[in-house]
Design an enzyme around this catalytic site. Structure first.
Site, PDB file in Angstrom:
ATOM      1  N   ASP A  22       0.778  -1.244   0.000  1.00  0.00           N
ATOM      2  CA  ASP A  22       0.000   0.000   0.000  1.00  0.00           C
ATOM      3  C   ASP A  22       0.813   1.301   0.000  1.00  0.00           C
ATOM      4  OD1 ASP A  22      -1.862  -1.997   0.336  1.00  0.00           O
ATOM      5  OD2 ASP A  22      -2.521  -1.359   2.323  1.00  0.00           O
ATOM      6  N   LYS A  81      -7.348  -4.167  -2.606  1.00  0.00           N
ATOM      7  CA  LYS A  81      -7.944  -4.733  -1.404  1.00  0.00           C
ATOM      8  C   LYS A  81      -8.665  -3.645  -0.620  1.00  0.00           C
ATOM      9  CE  LYS A  81      -3.800  -4.264   1.533  1.00  0.00           C
ATOM     10  NZ  LYS A  81      -4.386  -3.423   2.581  1.00  0.00           N
ATOM     11  N   CYS A 113      -2.300  -2.361   8.248  1.00  0.00           N
ATOM     12  CA  CYS A 113      -2.123  -3.471   7.302  1.00  0.00           C
ATOM     13  C   CYS A 113      -0.850  -4.268   7.551  1.00  0.00           C
ATOM     14  CB  CYS A 113      -2.159  -2.940   5.874  1.00  0.00           C
ATOM     15  SG  CYS A 113      -3.764  -2.221   5.447  1.00  0.00           S
TER      16      CYS A 113
END
Length: 204
Positions: A22, A81, A113
């Site tokens: 990410d 996601k 995450c």
């Protein structure tokens, strides 16, 4: 060849994978973001030289934007996601690698995450190596406590250079000279000394 003892945390190219979590445009406000991305980019360059597979995710890319170009992740297909763990999105990647033992984990945010991915991977019996100089959070308190929490749960906290040298293993390795060029300059400061100094009780 003797079996690798799982509690030692050794990493070998043939049984490792690099997870890139990410590192997207809308997260540029995260503390030490340029430094984190720079170190993750080093890890990716080394992974490519040593043929270690890499997996890239993006959290809700419609709202948070694409992966930043400076990561150098061209050629990797980002997996979108919404879950605060990479594991559901990368399930097929994991299932396709029965020889996998170790996951090298970079990205943001540490308390979200990165932490949840770590717990999910540990739950699957995999070793997790959190690349501490390639993970950050908006809040450095969250970052510190999340690193301690992952260590308590059984993850290994490692620096990028420590992992790179474990992966290459020997100065006689045919790719060592190329890797040496990558690590010649020390990794940029990402505020870790402030977290670890003074015998921080969270890391005793």
């Amino acid at each position: 060849m003797a079996a690798v003892r799982p509690n030692l945390g050794r990493v070998l190219p043939g049984s490792s994978v690099l997870f890139l979590c990410d590192m997207q445009e809308k997260f540029r406000h995260v503390a030490y973001f340029p430094q984190i991305v720079s170190v993750a980019a080093r890890m990716l360059k080394v992974a490519r030289l040593l043929e270690v597979p890499a997996v890239l995710t993006e959290q809700y890319p419609e709202g948070l934007g694409p992966t930043v170009p400076e990561l150098g992740a061209e050629g990797l297909r980002p997996l979108a996601k919404t879950c605060f763990s990479m594991v559901p999105a990368v399930q097929q990647e994991l299932d396709a690698r029965p020889q996998l033992r170790s996951v090298l984990l970079c990205g943001i945010e540490t308390q979200a995450c990165i932490l949840n991915t770590t717990l999910d991977l540990l739950d699957r019996g995999l070793q997790v190596h959190v690349v501490v100089d390639a993970c950050s959070s908006r809040s450095q308190v969250d970052r510190l406590v999340a690193l301690a929490r992952m260590r308590q749960s059984g993850a290994f906290l490692s620096t990028s250079e420590g992992l790179i040298l474990q992966l290459v293993g020997d100065a006689a390795h045919p790719q060592f000279k190329e890797i040496q060029k990558i690590i010649k300059e020390p990794a940029p400061d990402s505020g870790l000394l402030g977290l670890f100094q003074g015998q921080n009780p969270l890391f005793r």
